[in-house]
Each structure stands twice: as structure tokens, then as C-alpha cells.
Design a protein around this motif. Structure first.
Motif, PDB file in Angstrom:
ATOM      1  N   CYS A 288       0.850  -1.187   0.000  1.00  8.65           N
ATOM      2  CA  CYS A 288       0.000   0.000   0.000  1.00  8.65           C
ATOM      3  C   CYS A 288       0.888   1.239   0.000  1.00  8.65           C
ATOM      4  N   HIS A 289       0.281   2.361  -0.352  1.00  7.97           N
ATOM      5  CA  HIS A 289       1.037   3.619  -0.439  1.00  7.97           C
ATOM      6  C   HIS A 289       1.171   4.291   0.923  1.00  7.97           C
ATOM      7  N   LYS A 290       0.110   4.240   1.728  1.00  6.81           N
ATOM      8  CA  LYS A 290       0.114   4.820   3.070  1.00  6.81           C
ATOM      9  C   LYS A 290      -0.558   3.858   4.036  1.00  6.81           C
TER      10      LYS A 290
ATOM     11  N   ARG B 213      -2.151   3.917   8.100  1.00  6.98           N
ATOM     12  CA  ARG B 213      -2.472   4.678   9.305  1.00  6.98           C
ATOM     13  C   ARG B 213      -2.791   3.720  10.441  1.00  6.98           C
TER      14      ARG B 213
ATOM     15  N   GLU C 186       0.420   8.220  10.620  1.00  5.58           N
ATOM     16  CA  GLU C 186       0.456   7.888   9.197  1.00  5.58           C
ATOM     17  C   GLU C 186       1.888   7.594   8.765  1.00  5.58           C
ATOM     18  N   TYR C 187       2.067   6.448   8.130  1.00  8.54           N
ATOM     19  CA  TYR C 187       3.357   6.056   7.574  1.00  8.54           C
ATOM     20  C   TYR C 187       3.245   6.062   6.052  1.00  8.54           C
ATOM     21  N   CYS C 188       4.184   6.738   5.402  1.00 11.36           N
ATOM     22  CA  CYS C 188       4.166   6.870   3.944  1.00 11.36           C
ATOM     23  C   CYS C 188       5.443   6.285   3.359  1.00 11.36           C
ATOM     24  N   ARG C 189       5.322   5.719   2.193  1.00  8.48           N
ATOM     25  CA  ARG C 189       6.497   5.221   1.497  1.00  8.48           C
ATOM     26  C   ARG C 189       7.417   6.376   1.118  1.00  8.48           C
TER      27      ARG C 189
ATOM     28  N   SER D 113       9.178   8.166   2.984  1.00  2.00           N
ATOM     29  CA  SER D 113       9.400   9.119   4.069  1.00  2.00           C
ATOM     30  C   SER D 113      10.406   8.563   5.073  1.00  2.00           C
TER      31      SER D 113
END
Length: 245
Positions: free
Chosen positions: A141-143, A145, A150-153, A155
Motif C-alpha cells: 500500500c502507499h500509506k 495509518r 500515518e506512515y508513507c512510502r 518518508s
């Protein structure tokens, strides 16, 4: 982009030129901010980037309390009135916001192709999960929560602090993958080189060491950070002070 200290003399010259232009062309429209801007170079030199002293959020909250104070006409115990109204507002907002629910939420779920992982990543995945068919057993997945975090690719996040020096340990989220009913963060364990005073940023370096972290058991220190490439070096702009205690 991180602010560089050798830009400060240019900022000082521009701010003084702006003040002189205002005095010459618009003398009746001069406000105190015209003078304040001439002090920005010294303020940034002493205390770091000006964005860290941004007061618009304070002004926004202050406007809310000022509006409530005028509408209630209560001058006997104004502090209690403002605190009560704000707590009720927060409770209502928290109830309405779905992201505050204690549920996992994955955004933009996709299937995984084997060619997106290099050999080091595959070794980390196999070491953690065992022998699996990555294209069939894993999703990405891209993000992601988890409990309003929130964890993002791509980052960068702080996962811990080194003892004694309290230097942040950084990781970069390479991918967010799912096996059965559990989401995991595939991260690049970054090496912290040191803090650059001129850029007000931490220099980091990828050592091609990958690991899988459980987002549900990670300690949250700070929001996701962006990476900047400057002179073949990698930096993250982070000026806050974190302590172990």
C-alpha cells in the motif's frame, strides 16, 4: 529545501533594500513588519529557520478564543468558559474524525511484483517471513495509518535515540507490505553521519541494510521527514530536540 547560512548576508541586503524602497515610494503604508523583516537574518542566525517560529497557528487559535469570549459575555470566570467550550469542541471533532478510530487503514492497496525488490530486500523479507511467494502472498500500500499515525512510502522516520549523545536513528520506509492480516514496514536502516550546522539538518546515508518493523509496536517520535540531496550527500531537515527522558 534547507536554509543555508551563507545566504544570510543576501537576505540582510534584500530586506534593507526593501525597507528603503518602502520609505521612498510608499511612506504612508509602512507597518512595523517592514522593520521586523530587517532582523530576520540575525534571528535565523541565532535560532535557526524562521519556519520554526511561525505563529500563524497561534493566531488561529487565539482568534477562536477571542471570538468565544466576545460571544459569551462572561467576564467572571472567562478561563473556565474558554476551557470548557474548547474541550467540547475537541470531543465533537474527535468523534467525527474517522482517522482517530483505533483501526488500521491502508490506502491504495496493490499487488506486488517480484522485480520491485532488490536482493538485499528479498533477503530481509525471507529472513523475516520464511520462504513465501512474494507475488502471491504479499500486498503493498502507499500509506498506512495506525491510531492516527500515518506512515508513507519514501518518508524518513525516527525510530529511537542513541544513548548518551541522543542522536536520532533514522529509517526510510521503502515499502509497506502485508502478509495474511498484518501490515509491516520494509525500511532502510539509515546511518546518521552527523548534524550540519550550516544546513540545520542531519546528514544520513543508506547502508543497504533492510529490516521489517511492526508499525503497531513502534515508538512514535516525529512525523515523516523529507530527504534532500545536496552535493552528493543526503540530509533530513530536523531541528527539534528529542531526549530519552
Amino acid at each position: 529545501m534547507p536554509f543555508r547560512k551563507h545566504w544570510l548576508p543576501i537576505l540582510r541586503d534584500l530586506s534593507h533594500a526593501f525597507q528603503r524602497s518602502m520609505i521612498e515610494h510608499l511612506p504612508r503604508q509602512i507597518v512595523p513588519k517592514v522593520h521586523y523583516c530587517t532582523e530576520y537574518d540575525q534571528v535565523i542566525s541565532d535560532y535557526g529557520p524562521a519556519i520554526k517560529q511561525w505563529s500563524m497557528r497561534y493566531e488561529s487559535y487565539h482568534f477562536y478564543f477571542k471570538k468565544i469570549a466576545l460571544r459569551t459575555n462572561n467576564y467572571k470566570n472567562l478561563q473556565k468558559t474558554l476551557a470548557t467550550r474548547y474541550r467540547l469542541k475537541q470531543a465533537f471533532s474527535s468523534f467525527k474524525m474517522t482517522q482517530l478510530n483505533h483501526n488500521d487503514q491502508a490506502i491504495k492497496i496493490q499487488k506486488i511484483k517480484n522485480n520491485i525488490f532488490n536482493n538485499e530486500m528479498k533477503c530481509a523479507i525471507i529472513s523475516h517471513f520464511g520462504n513465501i511467494d512474494m507475488s502471491k502472498d504479499l500486498l503493498q500500500c502507499h500509506k498506512f495509518r495506525y491510531e492516527n499515525i500515518e506512515y508513507c512510502r519514501s518518508s524518513v522516520y525516527i525510530i529511537s535515540l542513541m544513548n548518551l549523545t541522543e542522536t536520532p536513528k533514522f529509517v526510510q520506509v521503502v515499502n509497506i507490505i502485508k502478509l495474511t492480516h498484518k501490515w509491516w514496514l520494509l525500511v532502510d536502516m539509515l546511518a546518521t553521519i552527523g548534524y550540519d550546522d550550516k544546513l540545520c539538518a542531519w546528514e544520513i546515508k543508506s547502508m543497504d541494510k533492510y529490516d521489517l518493523l511492526d508499525p503497531c509496536s513502534m515508538k512514535y517520535y516525529y512525523k515523516g521527514l523529507d530527504i534532500y540531496e545536496i552535493d552528493n550527500s543526503t540530509f533530513v531537515a530536523f531541528t527539534a530536540r528529542l531526549t530519552l527522558h
